[in-house]
Scaffold this active site. Structure first.
Site, PDB file in Angstrom:
ATOM      1  CG  ASP A  85      68.592  73.732  26.547  1.00 46.29           C
ATOM      2  OD1 ASP A  85      68.440  73.162  25.455  1.00 46.29           O
ATOM      3  OD2 ASP A  85      69.628  74.356  26.860  1.00 46.29           O
ATOM      4  CG  HIS A  86      63.705  69.643  22.994  1.00 46.72           C
ATOM      5  ND1 HIS A  86      63.842  68.295  23.279  1.00 46.72           N
ATOM      6  CD2 HIS A  86      62.416  69.795  22.597  1.00 46.72           C
ATOM      7  CE1 HIS A  86      62.706  67.677  23.052  1.00 46.72           C
ATOM      8  NE2 HIS A  86      61.810  68.557  22.643  1.00 46.72           N
ATOM      9  NE  ARG A  87      71.172  73.667  24.159  1.00 35.45           N
ATOM     10  CZ  ARG A  87      71.963  74.694  24.451  1.00 35.45           C
ATOM     11  NH1 ARG A  87      73.066  74.924  23.733  1.00 35.45           N
ATOM     12  NH2 ARG A  87      71.674  75.488  25.460  1.00 35.45           N
TER      13      ARG A  87
END
Length: 436
Positions: free
Chosen positions: A406-408
């Protein structure tokens, strides 16, 4: 008589509906307190549901394959009123335990009533059959001559057998009353050695509609949510697993057969070790509070393909287990998952997932994150490949590992650092000892 309608109970873990797999009773049958009357399939597992009172079945509110919401009518039973005197059992005085027409004393939530209470209870009197006066000796002969009946309640089971060309009369049933269940069909298909029935020409084949319910629906919903909500990225690397296989062989040579460590368990141990250095990957996103939750405990999910579809059983507190303990827990968990016997609580709550797609004979994959987790680690098959060692090309045991994240939650630096560390552990397992 007083009619009682038993509603589909709360099955726990936030489940709101269930599909009827098979009825264990029919209209007119006599049921006792806590008798299992139906098997249903939820988004987590197959569940046997007992009825909390005794009497005569008046109606079944649903057919096999039908989906019912929690709180919907499930079965109607005609119950003796308190003023009605029940006839004593035919085989002697009443046994200890609750009366046959009394309500269950347990709270029916999840998987039925508690097994801690006394299980002996008065049996419902079987209806008497008056033998014909003309030739009573012929009755047993007629019963023996009755042809065997193939009992399949679930249309899903019938469709599966028809699609695979399996004669249901050859399948050994394991269900109550000789009912053939899906597990029986799966076992027969696995054991079948005869050549498969040739497929019909494409022009002569009809469409097959597969219900999107139960576990299949739950998986579809979760994967759709993952793709919709998580901005994921994938990174991968090839690794030399030669030393890992050698270390496993050396380890198992010192252990009794019951404690032998599987390759999956060893990979899981190395993944957990790498998470200690990169805890950002052991996280989830609380969108409502706009927070990243970095979990202090590692609850390791293991993607497993079962006859009922893809499930992700969870090994809680994996970081606290020794390698042998982790291997035992994984073996037990995956076996229960294949049998559909895991309770919902052991299919939820994961913080990081490991997916060994190499068992399908493939080299690589871009796995979908198991929402609401932040990452999933995938491992392909380990095969002989040319590899450069000290400037020379040699044959080594090589696999591809991939990480979807998850790039968040983290950037490529943390994700790449985790994957590279895991790969280093695979190539040099001794190095991982400092973190186990």
């Amino acid at each position: 008589m007083n009619d009682q309608v038993f509603l589909l109970p709360d099955l726990g873990e936030g489940l709101t509906e269930a599909d009827i797999l098979s009825w264990r009773v029919g209209v007119g049958d006599t049921v006792t307190v806590d008798q299992v009357v139906v098997e249903v399939e939820t988004a987590k597992a197959a569940v046997e549901v007992p009825v909390p009172f005794a009497g005569t079945v008046i109606a079944l509110h649903g057919e096999p394959g039908e989906t019912l919401r929690v709180g919907a009518p499930l079965i109607s039973v005609g119950v003796l009123t308190p003023t009605t005197t029940a006839a004593p059992p035919l085989d002697g005085p009443p046994l200890d335990g609750p009366p046959a027409d009394g309500p269950s004393g347990n709270v029916l939530i999840g998987y039925g009533t508690s097994a801690d209470r006394p299980t002996r209870r008065r049996r419902a009197a079987a209806p008497k059959t008056v033998a014909p006066t003309a030739a009573p000796a012929q009755a047993p002969a007629r019963e023996q001559a009755a042809p065997a009946v193939t009992r399949v309640i679930s249309p899903v089971v019938r469709d599966l057998a028809r699609e695979r060309g399996l004669d249901l009369s050859t399948v050994r049933p394991s269900g109550v009353g000789g009912v053939i269940r899906r597990a029986d069909v799966d076992a027969a298909l696995a054991a079948r050695t005869a050549p498969p029935v040739p497929e019909q020409p494409i022009a002569g084949r009809s469409d097959v509609r597969i219900p999107l319910n139960g576990i299949r629906k739950a998986v579809a919903d979760k994967l759709t949510t993952s793709r919709r909500e998580i901005p994921e990225a994938t990174t991968w690397v090839d690794v030399d697993a030669t030393e890992l296989l050698a270390a496993r062989a050396a380890m198992n040579a010192t252990l009794p057969d019951a404690d032998r460590v599987s390759l999956l368990a060893l990979l899981a141990r190395l993944a957990v070790a790498a998470l200690r250095r990169f805890p950002q990957l052991n996280s989830s996103v609380d969108a409502d509070r706009r927070q990243i939750v970095q979990h202090g405990r590692v609850h390791l999910g293991i993607a497993a393909q079962t006859p009922r579809g893809l499930v992700v059983p969870v090994v809680a507190d994996a970081a606290t287990l020794t390698t042998v303990e982790l291997a035992r827990r994984l073996a037990e968990t995956t076996a229960l998952a294949r049998d559909g016997a895991l309770p919902p609580a052991r299919l939820t709550g994961g913080t990081f997932t490991l997916n060994n797609y190499g068992v399908f004979g493939v080299d690589g994959s871009a796995p979908i994150i198991n929402h609401p987790e932040a990452a999933i680690l995938g491992i392909g098959r380990i095969i002989d490949r040319p590899w450069v060692v000290d400037g020379a090309i040699v044959v080594r045991k090589v696999a591809q590992v991939s990480l979807a994240f998850d790039h968040r939650v983290c950037d490529g630096g943390e994700a790449g650092g985790f994957l590279r560390l895991f790969a280093d552990y695979v190539e040099d397992p001794v190095r991982a000892l400092a973190h186990l």
